[in-house]
Design an enzyme around this catalytic site. Structure first.
Site, PDB file in Angstrom:
ATOM      1  N   GLU A   4       0.518  -0.999   0.108  1.00 27.92           N
ATOM      2  CA  GLU A   4       0.239   0.237   0.163  1.00 27.92           C
ATOM      3  C   GLU A   4       0.742   1.222   0.115  1.00 27.92           C
ATOM      4  O   GLU A   4       2.212   1.610   0.644  1.00 27.92           O
ATOM      5  CB  GLU A   4      -0.918   0.106   1.519  1.00 27.92           C
ATOM      6  CG  GLU A   4      -1.794   0.498   1.186  1.00 27.92           C
ATOM      7  CD  GLU A   4      -2.624   1.530   2.593  1.00 27.92           C
ATOM      8  OE1 GLU A   4      -2.416   0.609   3.317  1.00 27.92           O
ATOM      9  OE2 GLU A   4      -3.589   2.126   2.502  1.00 27.92           O
ATOM     10  N   ARG A  51       5.902 -12.543   9.623  1.00 28.92           N
ATOM     11  CA  ARG A  51       6.230 -10.897   9.596  1.00 28.92           C
ATOM     12  C   ARG A  51       7.367 -11.302  10.348  1.00 28.92           C
ATOM     13  O   ARG A  51       7.827 -11.723  10.958  1.00 28.92           O
ATOM     14  CB  ARG A  51       5.704 -10.523   9.835  1.00 28.92           C
ATOM     15  CG  ARG A  51       5.131  -9.925  11.699  1.00 28.92           C
ATOM     16  CD  ARG A  51       4.094  -9.273  11.611  1.00 28.92           C
ATOM     17  NE  ARG A  51       4.879  -7.761  11.781  1.00 28.92           N
ATOM     18  CZ  ARG A  51       4.789  -6.579  10.427  1.00 28.92           C
ATOM     19  NH1 ARG A  51       3.438  -6.918   9.924  1.00 28.92           N
ATOM     20  NH2 ARG A  51       5.054  -5.967  10.702  1.00 28.92           N
ATOM     21  N   LYS A 108       4.448   0.520   9.689  1.00 31.50           N
ATOM     22  CA  LYS A 108       4.314   2.313   9.596  1.00 31.50           C
ATOM     23  C   LYS A 108       3.929   3.061   9.827  1.00 31.50           C
ATOM     24  O   LYS A 108       4.139   4.466   9.269  1.00 31.50           O
ATOM     25  CB  LYS A 108       4.055   1.816   7.517  1.00 31.50           C
ATOM     26  CG  LYS A 108       4.154   0.758   6.335  1.00 31.50           C
ATOM     27  CD  LYS A 108       3.724   0.914   5.340  1.00 31.50           C
ATOM     28  CE  LYS A 108       2.884   0.292   4.672  1.00 31.50           C
ATOM     29  NZ  LYS A 108       2.439   0.078   3.571  1.00 31.50           N
TER      30      LYS A 108
END
Ligand code: ATP
Ligand code: MG
Length: 557
Positions: free
Chosen positions: A30, A255, A265
């Site tokens: 994104e 992850r 982020k």
């Protein structure tokens, strides 16, 4: 790539002929921030699988939320993925290119009686949703007719309603044990301009609705994502089954989490916005842009990703593993050079004034192909302040009054006088050199206890050098009641001006990685080195000093 549970799944698919032996992966960021080392893991995995199975790899921007997305992020992501040398299929793809298609799919679901327009606001919807232990309640708008839903959805699109007034929801099961299946929202009204589609839309798809469709439209065979999405999978499966369209196989992996590092982020954006770092590409940031600017080679990042592999369960990787990957590579590839960070002048009193000679220095002892270079030597030199002690303790083997040491690639020198200024500060050292020791050995066989680096004063290039340390003081940066920003390491950046470098630095090709002998690995800061001004970033020290510090701390507790 080392065999792992994902390659096992793919091997099995290929055996049974699922996807006709094809492998098509993607990286779907994104564009709401810069990529970090966690994304690098995902890129290496997805691209690595495509390479290994002779498949394809897409770069697709998941740009479905106009409020947080910007062209700057798109540009940085393209730069970072290219730099990591993950080659994606042309063209670069954008979820926003499928908005029309997604809309058609939504209309198809409405027509099947599988989606409805709902007037509940966000707060009401939360209450209606129920909890893990209590079932949800059906929305009073759930049983609108197909015609009414089609009409309302059309008017949502046309912009007749304000933000938040209505949503389009999937009609699944309000008492489903998986909360994601309780009539999730597919579209929300958002009168916001999109960085690509501009004002074309005022309804935007949610992540849950859009993501599986994007993969399906592109014919992604193996849709690899992080574990958080495991319990979204039934929903994606439901959407694809209802629509009867191509069905990718979603596979979840753990992850990357890393000690002393924030990989969110949102939090990284907070660091940037609160100016605790100089930007997304601050060399202390775990972003690809930050690591690149600091001098981490792309190859080292890829080696690191390879080494840590992929797993099904979350864990935290020691940042020392990344740092060792960088040292390991740079040791083999970095050009050696001498640089003095804290210069102390040395005058060789028996060396002729105005004479300069050139000595041979090896560019990389690990790689003979890198050859050698000439280093100028003259009467006035700089050595490291730290390499001299007026009253050396027993364990100190470097220069002191009356002591003899070796200058790397040059001569033995002996300190005969310490010259101080009026305040008692050491201004310079007077030394003698032994011409017989040229190249570093004495014909009479006498030994010295240390070898230090140096730079000839007349030819030296001045530079600013920035020393970095870990951005956070705690292995888990979130471990503070006030939040992660309370754990910032106040000594994570030290700026030293007027360092002295060998003149060979001026002939260097851009983007050369250096080892400044005895000091560490350094990389030119391309952003701040302008014209005559030279700025270097310390990529990493030669040894892991933290390992030592942690040992001491452990010993104490
Ligand atoms: P957000 O919280 O904004 O969703 P994100 O880091 O998940 O953050 P995306 O842009 O959605 O951001 O990530 C793109 C891809 O990178 C996703 O497929 C995601 O699974 C993967 N990814 C993100 N963070 C990590 C991580 N720490 N380790 C491995 N893969 C990651
Ligand atoms: Mg995400």
């Amino acid at each position: 790539m080392k065999p792992n549970f994902i390659t096992e799944i793919i091997d099995e698919h290929n055996k049974i002929g699922k996807f006709s032996g094809k492998v098509h992966t993607r990286f779907p960021p994104e564009p709401n921030g810069y990529l970090h080392i966690g994304h690098a893991k995902s890129i290496c995995l997805n691209y690595g699988l495509a390479c290994q199975y002779n498949g394809k790899f897409n770069l697709r921007f998941d740009d479905t939320n106009p409020c947080k997305e910007e062209q700057e992020y798109v540009d940085s992501i393209i730069e970072d993925v290219s730099w990591l040398e993950a080659k994606w299929q042309e063209p670069t793809l954008y979820a926003s290119d499928y908005f029309e298609q997604m809309h058609e799919y939504a209309v198809a679901l409405i027509k099947k009686g599988k989606a409805y327009v709902c007037d509940l606001n966000a707060e009401q919807m939360r209450v209606y949703r129920g909890t893990l232990t209590t079932p949800g309640k059906e929305s009073p708008y759930r049983n609108r007719s197909i015609e009414e839903n089609l009409d309302l959805f059309e008017r949502m699109r046309k912009g007749e309603f304000p933000d938040g007034a209505k949503t389009l929801r999937a009609k699944i099961d309000m008492s489903h044990p998986n909360l994601n299946m309780r009539d999730p929202v597919m579209y929300r009204i958002l009168h916001a301009a999109h960085h690509r589609t501009k004002d074309a839309w005022c309804i935007y798809p949610t992540y849950d609705w859009a993501h599986g469709l994007e993969d399906s439209v592109e014919g992604i065979t193996h849709s690899i994502c992080t574990l958080e999405f495991e319990n979204h999978r039934p929903l994606y499966d439901w959407f694809l089954a209802q629509l009867q369209i191509f069905h990718p196989q979603q596979i979840e992996f753990a992850r990357l989490n890393m000690t002393y590092t924030i990989l969110s982020k949102r939090k990284l954006l907070e660091l940037v916005q609160s100016k605790l770092v100089s930007g997304w590409d601050d060399p202390r940031m775990p972003t690809i842009a930050g690591l690149r600017r600091r001098g981490f080679p792309a190859q080292a990042i890829r080696n690191f990703c390879d080494e840590i592999g992929v797993a099904k369960f979350n864990s935290t990787i020691d940042i020392a593993i990344l740092e060792e990957a960088v040292r390991g590579l740079l040791n083999k590839t970095a050009q050696r050079l001498m640089a003095v960070l804290h210069p102390l002048k040395v005058v060789i009193i028996n060396y002729p004034e105005n004479q300069t000679e050139e000595l041979e220095a090896i560019n990389n002892p690990e790689d003979a192909n890198m050859g050698s270079r000439k280093v100028p030597f003259s009467r006035e030199l700089f050595i490291e302040r730290d390499d001299f002690r007026e009253n050396p303790p027993k364990e100190f083997f470097r220069l002191g009054p009356g002591r003899e040491i070796r200058l790397r690639y040059a001569y033995f020198i002996k300190c005969v006088d310490v010259v101080k200024d009026s305040s008692g500060e050491i201004k310079e050292l007077h030394c003698t050199y032994d011409p017989q020791t040229r190249g570093g050995n004495a014909p009479d066989g006498r030994k010295v206890k240390s070898t230090i680096h140096w730079v000839s004063a007349k030819q030296a290039q001045s530079a600013e050098i920035r020393l970095y340390d870990r951005l956070f003081m705690k292995a888990n940066p979130d471990d503070a009641p006030e939040g992660f920003k309370a754990n910032i390491n106040p000594r994570s950046l030290e700026i030293i001006t007027d360092c002295k470098l060998e003149p060979a630095i001026m002939e260097a090709k851009p983007r050369t990685h250096y080892q400044f002998e005895r000091l560490g690995y350094f990389y030119i800061d391309e952003k701040d080195s302008i014209g005559e001004r030279l700025v270097f970033n310390r990529t990493i020290s030669l040894r892991d000093t933290w390992a030592k510090i942690e040992k001491v701390l452990k010993g104490r507790s």
